[in-house]
Design a protein around this motif. Structure first.
Motif, PDB file in Angstrom:
ATOM      1  N   ASN A   1      12.161   4.242  -0.807  1.00 57.44           N
ATOM      2  CA  ASN A   1      10.900   3.761  -0.239  1.00 57.44           C
ATOM      3  C   ASN A   1      10.919   3.967   1.270  1.00 57.44           C
ATOM      4  OD1 ASN A   1      10.998   1.645  -2.810  1.00 57.44           O
ATOM      5  ND2 ASN A   1       8.932   2.273  -2.185  1.00 57.44           N
TER       6      ASN A   1
ATOM      7  N   ASP B   1       0.825  -1.209   0.000  1.00 54.81           N
ATOM      8  CA  ASP B   1       0.000   0.000   0.000  1.00 54.81           C
ATOM      9  C   ASP B   1       0.859   1.259   0.000  1.00 54.81           C
ATOM     10  OD1 ASP B   1      -2.273  -1.545   0.065  1.00 54.81           O
ATOM     11  OD2 ASP B   1      -2.538  -1.398   2.237  1.00 54.81           O
ATOM     12  N   TYR B   2       2.097   1.138   0.508  1.00 52.83           N
ATOM     13  CA  TYR B   2       2.991   2.294   0.590  1.00 52.83           C
ATOM     14  C   TYR B   2       4.115   2.224  -0.442  1.00 52.83           C
ATOM     15  CZ  TYR B   2       0.594   3.013   5.017  1.00 52.83           C
ATOM     16  OH  TYR B   2      -0.371   3.223   5.975  1.00 52.83           O
TER      17      TYR B   2
ATOM     18  N   ARG C   1       7.311  14.372   2.932  1.00 49.39           N
ATOM     19  CA  ARG C   1       6.353  13.751   2.029  1.00 49.39           C
ATOM     20  C   ARG C   1       5.227  13.139   2.849  1.00 49.39           C
ATOM     21  NH1 ARG C   1       8.856  16.627  -0.589  1.00 49.39           N
ATOM     22  NH2 ARG C   1      10.111  16.199  -2.477  1.00 49.39           N
ATOM     23  N   GLN C   2       4.011  13.526   2.517  1.00 51.87           N
ATOM     24  CA  GLN C   2       2.833  13.086   3.275  1.00 51.87           C
ATOM     25  C   GLN C   2       2.581  11.592   3.072  1.00 51.87           C
ATOM     26  OE1 GLN C   2       0.886  13.014   5.879  1.00 51.87           O
ATOM     27  NE2 GLN C   2       0.288  15.160   5.508  1.00 51.87           N
ATOM     28  N   ALA C   3       2.104  10.926   4.125  1.00 53.76           N
ATOM     29  CA  ALA C   3       1.788   9.499   4.048  1.00 53.76           C
ATOM     30  C   ALA C   3       0.704   9.236   3.015  1.00 53.76           C
ATOM     31  CB  ALA C   3       1.364   8.982   5.415  1.00 53.76           C
ATOM     32  N   THR C   4       0.751   8.072   2.414  1.00 57.40           N
ATOM     33  CA  THR C   4      -0.204   7.680   1.371  1.00 57.40           C
ATOM     34  C   THR C   4      -1.647   7.775   1.876  1.00 57.40           C
ATOM     35  OG1 THR C   4       1.415   6.149   0.432  1.00 57.40           O
ATOM     36  CG2 THR C   4      -0.892   5.794  -0.155  1.00 57.40           C
ATOM     37  N   GLY C   5      -2.503   8.366   1.049  1.00 57.84           N
ATOM     38  CA  GLY C   5      -3.926   8.430   1.367  1.00 57.84           C
ATOM     39  C   GLY C   5      -4.371   9.770   1.909  1.00 57.84           C
TER      40      GLY C   5
ATOM     41  N   ASP D   1       4.471   3.513  -3.255  1.00 58.88           N
ATOM     42  CA  ASP D   1       4.776   4.785  -3.930  1.00 58.88           C
ATOM     43  C   ASP D   1       5.154   5.896  -2.953  1.00 58.88           C
ATOM     44  OD1 ASP D   1       4.225   3.661  -6.424  1.00 58.88           O
ATOM     45  OD2 ASP D   1       2.081   4.111  -6.240  1.00 58.88           O
ATOM     46  N   TRP D   2       5.217   5.586  -1.663  1.00 55.98           N
ATOM     47  CA  TRP D   2       5.572   6.604  -0.670  1.00 55.98           C
ATOM     48  C   TRP D   2       7.093   6.642  -0.534  1.00 55.98           C
ATOM     49  CZ3 TRP D   2       5.087   6.289   5.318  1.00 55.98           C
ATOM     50  CH2 TRP D   2       5.179   7.578   5.867  1.00 55.98           C
TER      51      TRP D   2
ATOM     52  N   LYS E   1      -6.070   4.890   4.976  1.00 58.83           N
ATOM     53  CA  LYS E   1      -5.020   5.874   5.243  1.00 58.83           C
ATOM     54  C   LYS E   1      -4.715   5.994   6.734  1.00 58.83           C
ATOM     55  CE  LYS E   1      -8.188   9.828   5.615  1.00 58.83           C
ATOM     56  NZ  LYS E   1      -8.609  11.120   5.048  1.00 58.83           N
TER      57      LYS E   1
END
Length: 640
Positions: free
Chosen positions: A257, A246-247, A635-639, A249-250, A617
């Motif tokens: 990564n 789920d992460y 960089r903000q967490a995914t979602g 792309d974070w 999220k």
């Protein structure tokens, strides 16, 4: 001259080091200035500075209930929406899914813990031996290792909460540093975990396992360091951080990564080994599950589980590995858990789902799940029923006085009542931890010399205001039976952040996940918990998947209302399953003690109360938007 502002935390004392609330030393005039040099030339002020480093340890009492809000964020406890204007808005918003980078979260780890880490780094750079002041080289070295523990602990809290954070454990930035130097990017989660692992292991080699002076209880020990190391590695091995795509792309500004999307079985083996080290060290130092015994030397599971939460380490409760001696608003915290008729706040309620989770006395699950209409799927093999009422007092082999008048205790047999005649069958024949944890209608309330009465128009413990038991359950767990808010009677109790039972079940979980099927040690450590709880051992021959489910159920019950459930649901990636459910309870508008589902006035029937929401999220806390606005490299967490 520069202003030096030295702010000490509020409401905590570590050993003999006490904090003064809100002490500020400002450079107004040279004669009034208290410089860093002056602070670290004085033993008392040096110890005050050390105490300030301790001051951000969360309170597992009021903090886990209201500030961190962990109990409310899980499916252990609920409050009504009407409480939100009185300081409960943040934790309540999480339960509705109303959570974003601009949401307020009281502890604000992203901002507050780095402040405490900086305070610790200043200590490490400035503290020195002062023989004439009693600061010997040995004592100074000990304090340095205490601070190193605290810095690593605070990073562990941040990593578990946010996943990836800016990370510079040994860097003390100058106050004149350029914005470019201060605006650091996030470090990948695994890198932070690897540092915590090594740092806690090193610290553990230099701190005592137990302090000789009871006044020092609460200061960092080798066993505390090994506990946080083991817990950190357990998180790192769990599905949230181990192979979670789920992460994928974070990534940080450098393109790394932040959560490794590749699964590693070795992480479970590493966590298992860390738990083994913890258990071996702890037991060698005298730590053990807290147990009390009946006159025939059998374990009294009621008294054991009851006093496990209440007894001090110095009173023989060697189960506590990481505790906080002082916890703010202890009296208010106790009052919030108790019924209205004895001066409690009444509306902090246990969920019906938690009530359903406790085993029967034979160790079987009573409820296997729920139908679409919310009705329970009953395990007929468990002996559970929720129709009808008991005709006799239910007696068990225990000295626990919470189930009925002390006059009913049978000295010849050593039996005491755990329920009285007329108890709804839902609450009969349950395991000991149920009775020590739950306040249900018609249960004995000794301080008032009567039974709990939640019936509308008839009972002293309910009305139609929002300060009433919405689900029908108040919380007995962790509160002494002697507490009586209406008469101002409260008891001291320690805050417990980590206990040996968590090490045992953590070891069993990590070991089970690291192999193809559970071995004897997995059974051993789960069964140690069940034995203390007074229920039978697990059945042999379980598969890895069956054992996983069994361990998750055991943790659900053993650590109920201790703030651990939300952490487990997050790291297992099961929060979407359990926290997108409807909450049910008894009929709070019921005025008669009936289980007739067709009678609108019947109290004993399941009634829908409210729903809750959890979105994907929310497995990680967001980076606060204010920090994103300041630091363009975050960089903000995914979602979010």
């Amino acid at each position: 001259m520069k202003i030096i502002q030295y702010i000490l935390g509020i409401g905590i004392a570590i050993g003999g080091i006490s904090l003064t609330a809100g002490c500020n030393y400002l450079d107004k005039e040279p004669d009034d200035q208290l410089t860093i040099e002056m602070i670290f030339s004085d033993k008392i002020r040096t110890e005050d500075w050390l105490a300030s480093v301790y001051s951000s340890i969360p309170s597992p009492i009021w903090g886990y209930m209201k500030d961190e809000g962990y109990n409310l964020m899980s499916d252990d406890m609920v409050i009504p929406n009407e409480w939100t204007p009185y300081g409960w808005a943040n934790a309540y918003a999480f339960t509705t899914g109303n959570w974003s980078p601009v949401s307020s979260w009281n502890p604000n780890y992203w901002v507050e813990l780095p402040k405490r880490i900086r305070t610790g780094l200043i200590f490490l750079n400035r503290v020195r031996v002062l023989p004439g002041e009693g600061l010997t080289e040995e004592y100074v070295d000990q304090m340095k290792y205490e601070v190193r523990f605290l810095i690593a602990y605070y990073y562990s809290l941040m990593a578990q909460t946010y996943g990836a954070v800016p990370f510079a454990p040994n860097k003390l930035y100058d106050t004149n540093s350029s914005p470019e130097e201060l605006m650091t990017e996030q470090t990948p989660y695994d890198s932070i975990v690897n540092w915590i692992d090594k740092e806690m292991l090193e610290v553990s080699r230099h701190l005592p396992a137990v302090y000789e002076n009871n006044q020092d209880w609460g200061r960092a020990t080798s066993v505390m360091a090994l506990a946080i190391r083991a817990k950190t590695l357990l998180f790192a091995a769990s599905p949230l951080f181990n192979g979670n795509t789920d992460y994928a792309d974070w990534k940080n500004k450098s393109g790394e990564n932040l959560i490794n999307p590749t699964y590693s079985q070795d992480k479970w083996a590493r966590a298992a080994e860390a738990h083994k080290d913890l258990i071996t060290t702890a037991e060698a130092a005298g730590y053990q599950l807290y147990q009390e015994y009946n006159s025939d030397n059998s374990i009294d599971p009621f008294m054991s589980y009851y006093n496990m939460s209440l007894k001090r380490f110095s009173d023989g409760n060697k189960e506590i590995i990481f505790g906080r001696p002082e916890n703010k608003d202890l009296k208010s915290w106790q009052s919030h858990r108790l019924p209205k008729g004895i001066g409690g706040n009444a509306a902090l309620n246990m969920t019906q789902e938690l009530v359903d989770a406790f085993f029967m006395s034979n160790g079987e699950q009573p409820i296997l799940g729920y139908n679409g209409d919310g009705s329970p799927i009953i395990n007929t093999a468990s002996g559970y029923t929720e129709r009808g009422f008991s005709s006799d007092n239910e007696m068990r082999h225990t000295q626990w006085p919470g189930g009925g008048p002390k006059s009913l205790y049978n000295a010849a047999t050593g039996n005491s009542p755990v329920t009285l005649s007329g108890t709804y069958n839902m609450y009969c024949n349950r395991e000991p931890r149920f009775y020590v944890s739950v306040i249900f209608n018609n249960e004995w309330m000794g301080v008032a010399n009567r039974k709990v009465n939640n019936l509308q128009g008839a009972g002293a413990d309910a009305d139609k205001t929002f300060d009433s038991p919405w689900t029908g359950y108040n919380i007995r767990k962790q509160v002494s039976l002697d507490v009586f808010p209406r008469e101002g009677k409260h008891n001291y109790q320690p805050g417990i952040l980590y206990r040996l039972a968590e090490a045992y079940l953590g070891y069993a979980e990590a070991l089970n996940e690291s192999m193809s099927s559970p071995d004897a040690n997995v059974y051993k450590y789960v069964n140690l918990i069940r034995k203390r709880a007074g229920i039978p051992d697990l059945s042999s021959g379980m598969s890895k998947e069956e054992m996983r489910a069994a361990i998750q159920r055991e943790r659900r019950i053993e650590f109920n209302c201790e703030g651990i459930r939300i952490e487990d649901l997050r790291r297992w990636k099961l929060a979407e399953q359990y926290l997108n459910q409807s909450y049910w309870g008894m009929n709070r508008n019921g005025s008669v003690a009936s289980d007739d589902v067709n009678d609108p006035n019947a109290y004993y029937k399941r009634v829908y109360w409210k729903s809750r929401t959890f979105t994907k999220k929310m497995y990680l806390m967001p980076v606060p938007q204010a920090q994103i606005d300041i630091n363009v490299n975050l960089r903000q967490a995914t979602g979010y």
